[in-house]
Scaffold this motif. Structure first.
Motif, PDB file in Angstrom:
ATOM      1  N   VAL A 158       0.845  -1.193   0.000  1.00 48.26           N
ATOM      2  CA  VAL A 158       0.000   0.000   0.000  1.00 48.26           C
ATOM      3  C   VAL A 158       0.884   1.248   0.000  1.00 48.26           C
ATOM      4  N   TRP A 159       1.947   1.221   0.792  1.00 43.90           N
ATOM      5  CA  TRP A 159       2.889   2.349   0.844  1.00 43.90           C
ATOM      6  C   TRP A 159       3.507   2.589  -0.532  1.00 43.90           C
ATOM      7  N   GLU A 160       3.919   1.515  -1.179  1.00 43.75           N
ATOM      8  CA  GLU A 160       4.528   1.629  -2.514  1.00 43.75           C
ATOM      9  C   GLU A 160       3.545   2.241  -3.511  1.00 43.75           C
ATOM     10  N   ALA A 161       2.281   1.845  -3.432  1.00 46.29           N
ATOM     11  CA  ALA A 161       1.263   2.395  -4.337  1.00 46.29           C
ATOM     12  C   ALA A 161       1.127   3.904  -4.151  1.00 46.29           C
ATOM     13  N   TRP A 162       1.307   4.387  -2.926  1.00 47.76           N
ATOM     14  CA  TRP A 162       1.186   5.812  -2.614  1.00 47.76           C
ATOM     15  C   TRP A 162       2.442   6.609  -2.931  1.00 47.76           C
ATOM     16  N   THR A 163       3.585   5.937  -3.039  1.00 46.18           N
ATOM     17  CA  THR A 163       4.846   6.677  -3.096  1.00 46.18           C
ATOM     18  C   THR A 163       5.616   6.552  -4.404  1.00 46.18           C
ATOM     19  N   GLN A 164       5.203   5.697  -5.307  1.00 45.29           N
ATOM     20  CA  GLN A 164       5.907   5.481  -6.568  1.00 45.29           C
ATOM     21  C   GLN A 164       5.084   6.047  -7.730  1.00 45.29           C
ATOM     22  N   SER A 165       5.711   6.919  -8.501  1.00 47.66           N
ATOM     23  CA  SER A 165       5.013   7.609  -9.598  1.00 47.66           C
ATOM     24  C   SER A 165       4.269   6.673 -10.540  1.00 47.66           C
ATOM     25  N   GLU A 166       4.929   5.571 -10.917  1.00 45.01           N
ATOM     26  CA  GLU A 166       4.306   4.665 -11.886  1.00 45.01           C
ATOM     27  C   GLU A 166       3.046   4.023 -11.312  1.00 45.01           C
ATOM     28  N   HIS A 167       2.974   3.863 -10.005  1.00 45.96           N
ATOM     29  CA  HIS A 167       1.782   3.294  -9.374  1.00 45.96           C
ATOM     30  C   HIS A 167       0.699   4.356  -9.195  1.00 45.96           C
ATOM     31  N   ILE A 168       1.098   5.549  -8.766  1.00 43.99           N
ATOM     32  CA  ILE A 168       0.139   6.638  -8.547  1.00 43.99           C
ATOM     33  C   ILE A 168      -0.682   6.890  -9.817  1.00 43.99           C
ATOM     34  N   ALA A 169      -0.019   6.873 -10.956  1.00 45.20           N
ATOM     35  CA  ALA A 169      -0.694   7.140 -12.232  1.00 45.20           C
ATOM     36  C   ALA A 169      -1.791   6.113 -12.531  1.00 45.20           C
ATOM     37  N   GLN A 170      -1.730   4.944 -11.905  1.00 41.97           N
ATOM     38  CA  GLN A 170      -2.696   3.880 -12.176  1.00 41.97           C
ATOM     39  C   GLN A 170      -3.992   4.000 -11.373  1.00 41.97           C
ATOM     40  N   TRP A 171      -3.962   4.749 -10.268  1.00 42.51           N
ATOM     41  CA  TRP A 171      -5.156   4.759  -9.420  1.00 42.51           C
ATOM     42  C   TRP A 171      -5.606   6.138  -8.951  1.00 42.51           C
ATOM     43  N   TRP A 172      -4.747   7.140  -9.007  1.00 40.85           N
ATOM     44  CA  TRP A 172      -5.096   8.467  -8.471  1.00 40.85           C
ATOM     45  C   TRP A 172      -6.194   9.097  -9.320  1.00 40.85           C
ATOM     46  N   GLY A 173      -7.208   9.580  -8.697  1.00 42.64           N
ATOM     47  CA  GLY A 173      -8.319  10.231  -9.381  1.00 42.64           C
ATOM     48  C   GLY A 173      -9.538   9.330  -9.410  1.00 42.64           C
ATOM     49  N   PRO A 174     -10.720   9.932  -9.491  1.00 44.36           N
ATOM     50  CA  PRO A 174     -11.955   9.147  -9.546  1.00 44.36           C
ATOM     51  C   PRO A 174     -12.019   8.267 -10.796  1.00 44.36           C
ATOM     52  N   LYS A 175     -12.881   7.269 -10.745  1.00 43.07           N
ATOM     53  CA  LYS A 175     -13.067   6.362 -11.899  1.00 43.07           C
ATOM     54  C   LYS A 175     -13.341   7.178 -13.157  1.00 43.07           C
ATOM     55  N   GLY A 176     -12.733   6.738 -14.256  1.00 37.02           N
ATOM     56  CA  GLY A 176     -12.931   7.399 -15.537  1.00 37.02           C
ATOM     57  C   GLY A 176     -11.910   8.485 -15.827  1.00 37.02           C
ATOM     58  N   MET A 177     -11.053   8.793 -14.868  1.00 40.94           N
ATOM     59  CA  MET A 177     -10.043   9.830 -15.084  1.00 40.94           C
ATOM     60  C   MET A 177      -8.693   9.186 -15.366  1.00 40.94           C
ATOM     61  N   GLU A 178      -7.952   9.846 -16.214  1.00 47.36           N
ATOM     62  CA  GLU A 178      -6.600   9.408 -16.538  1.00 47.36           C
ATOM     63  C   GLU A 178      -5.635  10.376 -15.849  1.00 47.36           C
ATOM     64  N   THR A 179      -4.669   9.826 -15.130  1.00 47.35           N
ATOM     65  CA  THR A 179      -3.730  10.654 -14.371  1.00 47.35           C
ATOM     66  C   THR A 179      -2.331  10.550 -14.950  1.00 47.35           C
ATOM     67  N   LYS A 180      -1.697  11.696 -15.060  1.00 47.93           N
ATOM     68  CA  LYS A 180      -0.304  11.771 -15.505  1.00 47.93           C
ATOM     69  C   LYS A 180       0.488  12.469 -14.389  1.00 47.93           C
ATOM     70  N   VAL A 181       1.553  11.814 -13.929  1.00 49.73           N
ATOM     71  CA  VAL A 181       2.391  12.397 -12.884  1.00 49.73           C
ATOM     72  C   VAL A 181       3.361  13.365 -13.556  1.00 49.73           C
ATOM     73  N   LEU A 182       3.220  14.647 -13.235  1.00 49.22           N
ATOM     74  CA  LEU A 182       4.083  15.682 -13.809  1.00 49.22           C
ATOM     75  C   LEU A 182       5.303  15.935 -12.933  1.00 49.22           C
ATOM     76  N   GLU A 183       5.132  15.784 -11.632  1.00 50.76           N
ATOM     77  CA  GLU A 183       6.222  16.001 -10.683  1.00 50.76           C
ATOM     78  C   GLU A 183       5.929  15.155  -9.458  1.00 50.76           C
ATOM     79  N   HIS A 184       6.978  14.512  -8.921  1.00 47.12           N
ATOM     80  CA  HIS A 184       6.803  13.710  -7.711  1.00 47.12           C
ATOM     81  C   HIS A 184       8.141  13.600  -6.993  1.00 47.12           C
TER      82      HIS A 184
END
Length: 150
Positions: free
Chosen positions: A25-51
């Motif tokens: 769970v910590w890794e999902a919150w702290t790694q850019s490649e994981h954040i992009a997969q789940w951050w944002g409500p359903k139907g939204m696409e997330t791109k990590v610009l800075e982390h």
């Protein structure tokens, strides 16, 4: 402390138990490649610009809605305690600005109890954000996180 400025009166909270170990769970919150997969409500696409995951570091994500509109979420890390908590400032422009988000993690065997607090500047602003759909929006985000962890 006066009740008017009491943080509990300015805080919205969601709790979840994820069927995943705290390290995952910590890794999902702290790694850019994981954040992009789940951050944002359903139907939204997330791109990590800075982390820049460190105290004082900035984070910035672009979220594209299904209708093509895009908005930015960004903040600065205030406190990080590995496998315990991540606290940061947060702006979700144009809907929410000037809040503090607190992600609290607690191991429970192979599961993780998770508490998410969003602290607003005023009680009035807190109530407004709740009426705008805080629980549905963030609930959807954490459903996506739960699916990602599966």
């Amino acid at each position: 402390m006066s009740e008017v400025n009491n943080p509990k009166n300015r805080t919205l909270t969601l709790e979840r138990t994820f069927d995943a170990p705290i390290a995952l769970v910590w890794e999902a919150w702290t790694q850019s490649e994981h954040i992009a997969q789940w951050w944002g409500p359903k139907g939204m696409e997330t791109k990590v610009l800075e982390h820049d995951f460190k105290v004082g570091g900035n984070w910035k994500y672009s979220m594209r809605m299904p209708d093509g509109n895009e908005f930015i979420s960004e903040g600065r890390y205030i406190e990080i305690v590995e496998h315990e908590k991540i606290i940061s400032t947060a702006d979700f422009k144009p809907m929410t600005e000037g809040v503090e988000i607190q992600a609290i993690f607690k191991a429970d065997g192979e599961k993780t109890h998770f508490t998410f607090n969003c602290v607003h500047e005023t009680e009035e602003y807190c109530k407004q954000q709740e009426q705008m759909g805080f629980y549905n929006g963030w609930g959807s985000v954490f459903e996506r996180l739960n699916e990602f962890l599966s």
